[in-house]
Write a protein that holds these residues in place. Structure first.
Motif, PDB file in Angstrom:
ATOM      1  N   PRO A 166       6.954   6.066   7.433  1.00 33.60           N
ATOM      2  CA  PRO A 166       5.776   6.134   8.303  1.00 33.60           C
ATOM      3  C   PRO A 166       4.880   4.906   8.213  1.00 33.60           C
ATOM      4  CG  PRO A 166       5.515   7.575   6.415  1.00 33.60           C
ATOM      5  CD  PRO A 166       6.930   7.104   6.392  1.00 33.60           C
ATOM      6  N   MET A 167       5.028   4.123   7.141  1.00 30.59           N
ATOM      7  CA  MET A 167       4.221   2.913   7.013  1.00 30.59           C
ATOM      8  C   MET A 167       4.495   1.930   8.140  1.00 30.59           C
ATOM      9  SD  MET A 167       2.145   2.910   4.391  1.00 30.59           S
ATOM     10  CE  MET A 167       1.899   1.261   3.803  1.00 30.59           C
ATOM     11  N   GLU A 168       5.701   1.954   8.701  1.00 24.70           N
ATOM     12  CA  GLU A 168       6.023   1.035   9.791  1.00 24.70           C
ATOM     13  C   GLU A 168       5.105   1.275  10.988  1.00 24.70           C
ATOM     14  OE1 GLU A 168       7.998  -1.450   9.543  1.00 24.70           O
ATOM     15  OE2 GLU A 168       8.947  -0.979   7.631  1.00 24.70           O
ATOM     16  N   LEU A 169       4.821   2.539  11.287  1.00 19.87           N
ATOM     17  CA  LEU A 169       3.901   2.863  12.374  1.00 19.87           C
ATOM     18  C   LEU A 169       2.484   2.399  12.040  1.00 19.87           C
ATOM     19  CD1 LEU A 169       5.133   6.474  13.204  1.00 19.87           C
ATOM     20  CD2 LEU A 169       5.464   4.434  14.603  1.00 19.87           C
ATOM     21  N   ALA A 170       2.092   2.589  10.790  1.00 14.88           N
ATOM     22  CA  ALA A 170       0.753   2.169  10.370  1.00 14.88           C
ATOM     23  C   ALA A 170       0.585   0.663  10.517  1.00 14.88           C
ATOM     24  CB  ALA A 170       0.503   2.591   8.921  1.00 14.88           C
ATOM     25  N   TRP A 171       1.584  -0.083  10.052  1.00 12.25           N
ATOM     26  CA  TRP A 171       1.483  -1.548  10.142  1.00 12.25           C
ATOM     27  C   TRP A 171       1.431  -2.009  11.591  1.00 12.25           C
ATOM     28  CZ3 TRP A 171      -0.439  -1.818   5.928  1.00 12.25           C
ATOM     29  CH2 TRP A 171       0.167  -1.682   4.679  1.00 12.25           C
ATOM     30  N   ALA A 172       2.245  -1.406  12.456  1.00 12.36           N
ATOM     31  CA  ALA A 172       2.262  -1.807  13.865  1.00 12.36           C
ATOM     32  C   ALA A 172       0.894  -1.597  14.501  1.00 12.36           C
ATOM     33  CB  ALA A 172       3.330  -1.021  14.615  1.00 12.36           C
ATOM     34  N   ASN A 173       0.273  -0.467  14.231  1.00 13.79           N
ATOM     35  CA  ASN A 173      -1.045  -0.181  14.803  1.00 13.79           C
ATOM     36  C   ASN A 173      -2.133  -1.062  14.196  1.00 13.79           C
ATOM     37  OD1 ASN A 173      -0.078   1.767  16.542  1.00 13.79           O
ATOM     38  ND2 ASN A 173      -0.357   3.434  15.077  1.00 13.79           N
ATOM     39  N   MET A 174      -1.990  -1.361  12.901  1.00 16.42           N
ATOM     40  CA  MET A 174      -2.970  -2.238  12.263  1.00 16.42           C
ATOM     41  C   MET A 174      -2.912  -3.640  12.869  1.00 16.42           C
ATOM     42  SD  MET A 174      -3.276  -3.457   8.280  1.00 16.42           S
ATOM     43  CE  MET A 174      -1.867  -4.569   8.485  1.00 16.42           C
ATOM     44  N   LYS A 175      -1.716  -4.156  13.092  1.00 11.47           N
ATOM     45  CA  LYS A 175      -1.595  -5.502  13.654  1.00 11.47           C
ATOM     46  C   LYS A 175      -2.099  -5.554  15.090  1.00 11.47           C
ATOM     47  CE  LYS A 175       2.100  -7.077  10.605  1.00 11.47           C
ATOM     48  NZ  LYS A 175       3.485  -7.607  10.484  1.00 11.47           N
ATOM     49  N   THR A 176      -1.889  -4.484  15.831  1.00 18.87           N
ATOM     50  CA  THR A 176      -2.442  -4.423  17.190  1.00 18.87           C
ATOM     51  C   THR A 176      -3.967  -4.479  17.138  1.00 18.87           C
ATOM     52  OG1 THR A 176      -0.561  -3.162  18.032  1.00 18.87           O
ATOM     53  CG2 THR A 176      -2.624  -3.035  19.284  1.00 18.87           C
ATOM     54  N   ALA A 193       0.822  -1.213   0.000  1.00 19.09           N
ATOM     55  CA  ALA A 193       0.000   0.000   0.000  1.00 19.09           C
ATOM     56  C   ALA A 193       0.851   1.256   0.000  1.00 19.09           C
ATOM     57  CB  ALA A 193      -0.938  -0.002   1.213  1.00 19.09           C
ATOM     58  N   LEU A 194       0.181   2.384  -0.259  1.00 22.91           N
ATOM     59  CA  LEU A 194       0.787   3.711  -0.207  1.00 22.91           C
ATOM     60  C   LEU A 194       0.108   4.530   0.886  1.00 22.91           C
ATOM     61  CD1 LEU A 194       0.892   4.737  -3.988  1.00 22.91           C
ATOM     62  CD2 LEU A 194       2.745   3.735  -2.647  1.00 22.91           C
ATOM     63  N   ILE A 195       0.875   5.458   1.469  1.00 20.04           N
ATOM     64  CA  ILE A 195       0.314   6.346   2.478  1.00 20.04           C
ATOM     65  C   ILE A 195       0.953   7.715   2.350  1.00 20.04           C
ATOM     66  CG2 ILE A 195       1.986   5.894   4.327  1.00 20.04           C
ATOM     67  CD1 ILE A 195      -0.359   5.786   6.300  1.00 20.04           C
ATOM     68  N   ASN A 196       0.194   8.760   2.666  1.00 18.89           N
ATOM     69  CA  ASN A 196       0.738  10.107   2.847  1.00 18.89           C
ATOM     70  C   ASN A 196      -0.020  10.767   3.986  1.00 18.89           C
ATOM     71  OD1 ASN A 196      -1.700  10.921   1.742  1.00 18.89           O
ATOM     72  ND2 ASN A 196      -0.804  11.882  -0.070  1.00 18.89           N
ATOM     73  N   GLU A 197       0.091  12.075   4.113  1.00 19.87           N
ATOM     74  CA  GLU A 197      -0.519  12.747   5.265  1.00 19.87           C
ATOM     75  C   GLU A 197      -2.046  12.693   5.251  1.00 19.87           C
ATOM     76  OE1 GLU A 197       0.254  15.672   1.987  1.00 19.87           O
ATOM     77  OE2 GLU A 197       1.418  14.141   3.071  1.00 19.87           O
ATOM     78  N   ASN A 198      -2.639  12.323   4.124  1.00 19.23           N
ATOM     79  CA  ASN A 198      -4.099  12.215   4.051  1.00 19.23           C
ATOM     80  C   ASN A 198      -4.606  10.823   4.393  1.00 19.23           C
ATOM     81  OD1 ASN A 198      -4.518  14.926   3.174  1.00 19.23           O
ATOM     82  ND2 ASN A 198      -3.778  14.313   1.145  1.00 19.23           N
ATOM     83  N   GLY A 199      -3.694   9.882   4.547  1.00 19.89           N
ATOM     84  CA  GLY A 199      -4.083   8.511   4.837  1.00 19.89           C
ATOM     85  C   GLY A 199      -3.640   7.577   3.725  1.00 19.89           C
TER      86      GLY A 199
END
Length: 311
Positions: free
Chosen positions: A219-229, A68-74
């Motif tokens: 920043p995707m690393e933070l997104a993945w960590a929160n998604m897995k939680t 996936a892709l991410i930026n400041e809008n999500g």
């Protein structure tokens, strides 16, 4: 992380990143991750009815991968790719290149062609569309080089190496050995071109690579960590359909505020690296100056002793 190679990679990356940020480029960060049907809390979980149990699985089972892709809008939802895989083959180069091609096509359609004709005061002008850059890491499947820049291999037959030299306009003698042909080829290797970059260029989209082993700058690393939680806290059925549904829920609920916080965290990490690298460079310069002074002092002392001996 303090080797010359890492410091140089960071400096080059930050310089390019500052440039595209300043010129208004639309920036997306990319990454992949995977999760298993057996994802659950580390020790114990409790469902909405207050019922639960001690962890009994190892978090294994059938696996899904996500790109996936991410930026400041999500997240950029049209480019999200979730697919079934196994632990040994979560992603490969062919799948990634196909994803890059589809995603770049969608981005260019969404944000304008490589150029558009616009009308202003009854006159038509050719105006370039928004510049787009995708930041990726250096996973092996991201680094497959194009066929014309692949180096010859020792396992190749001699004639294949000869053909490679001819294709690259390298002059060689007809009576030299295979080893000599390989050495000649290695001394005339073309600059590497990567399939990902070449595919993106078709749609006038640029690829910027993170420094090697610098996942904290993504920043995707933070997104993945929160998604897995999120998945582990709510996974009670332990099926691929369930974890897929939970992943989609979390992605859909990620708003611009949360995504911006990821971007800000990464910018703090960037500032820390920059400050540390500048400090290290200044300290090295001071130490080198001290060494120069010490060497001069020793040289002066030796010279004085020699003068005394002459007398």
């Amino acid at each position: 992380m303090d080797s010359i190679d890492f410091i140089a990679q960071r400096a080059s990356y930050f310089r390019k990143l500052n440039e595209i940020r300043q010129n208004g480029t639309l920036i997306f960060y990319h990454d992949e991750t995977w999760f298993n049907s057996g994802e659950e809390k580390r020790a114990v979980w409790v469902d909405d009815r207050g019922q639960g149990r001690i962890r009994t699985t190892q978090g294994k089972g059938p696996r899904l991968a996500i790109s996936a892709l991410i930026n400041e809008n999500g997240f950029h939802h049209p480019s999200i790719d979730i697919f079934k895989c196994d632990q040994e083959h979560s992603m490969d180069s062919m799948h990634f290149i196909q994803w890059i091609s589809r995603t770049c096509s969608k981005l260019r359609k969404e944000f304008g062609r490589s150029f558009d004709y616009v009308t202003f005061r009854n006159a038509t002008f050719k105006g370039y569309a928004l510049s787009i850059t995708i930041i990726i890491d250096n996973a092996s499947w991201h680094r497959e080089v194009t066929d014309d820049t692949k180096p010859p291999q020792r396992s190749w037959r001699k004639q294949m190496i000869v053909n490679w030299l001819s294709d690259h306009n390298v002059i060689y003698a007809g009576d030299i050995s295979k080893a000599e042909l390989l050495q000649l080829a290695y001394s005339n290797l073309p600059k590497k071109k990567y399939k990902a970059e070449e595919e993106a260029k078709i749609y006038r989209i640029n690829i910027l690579r993170l420094p090697i082993r610098h996942c904290t700058l993504n920043p995707m690393e933070l997104a993945w960590a929160n998604m897995k939680t999120y998945i582990r806290d709510r996974n009670t059925k332990f099926t691929l359909a369930e974890v897929n549904k939970l992943a989609q829920e979390w992605i859909d609920n990620l708003d611009a505020t949360e995504a911006t916080s990821y971007m800000n965290h990464v910018k703090q990490c960037e500032a820390t690296f920059k400050k540390a690298d500048m400090f290290a460079e200044r300290i090295e310069e001071e130490l080198n100056d001290d060494d120069d002074e010490d060497q001069y002092s020793v040289y002066s002392a030796d010279t004085d002793d020699d003068d005394g001996d002459d007398e």
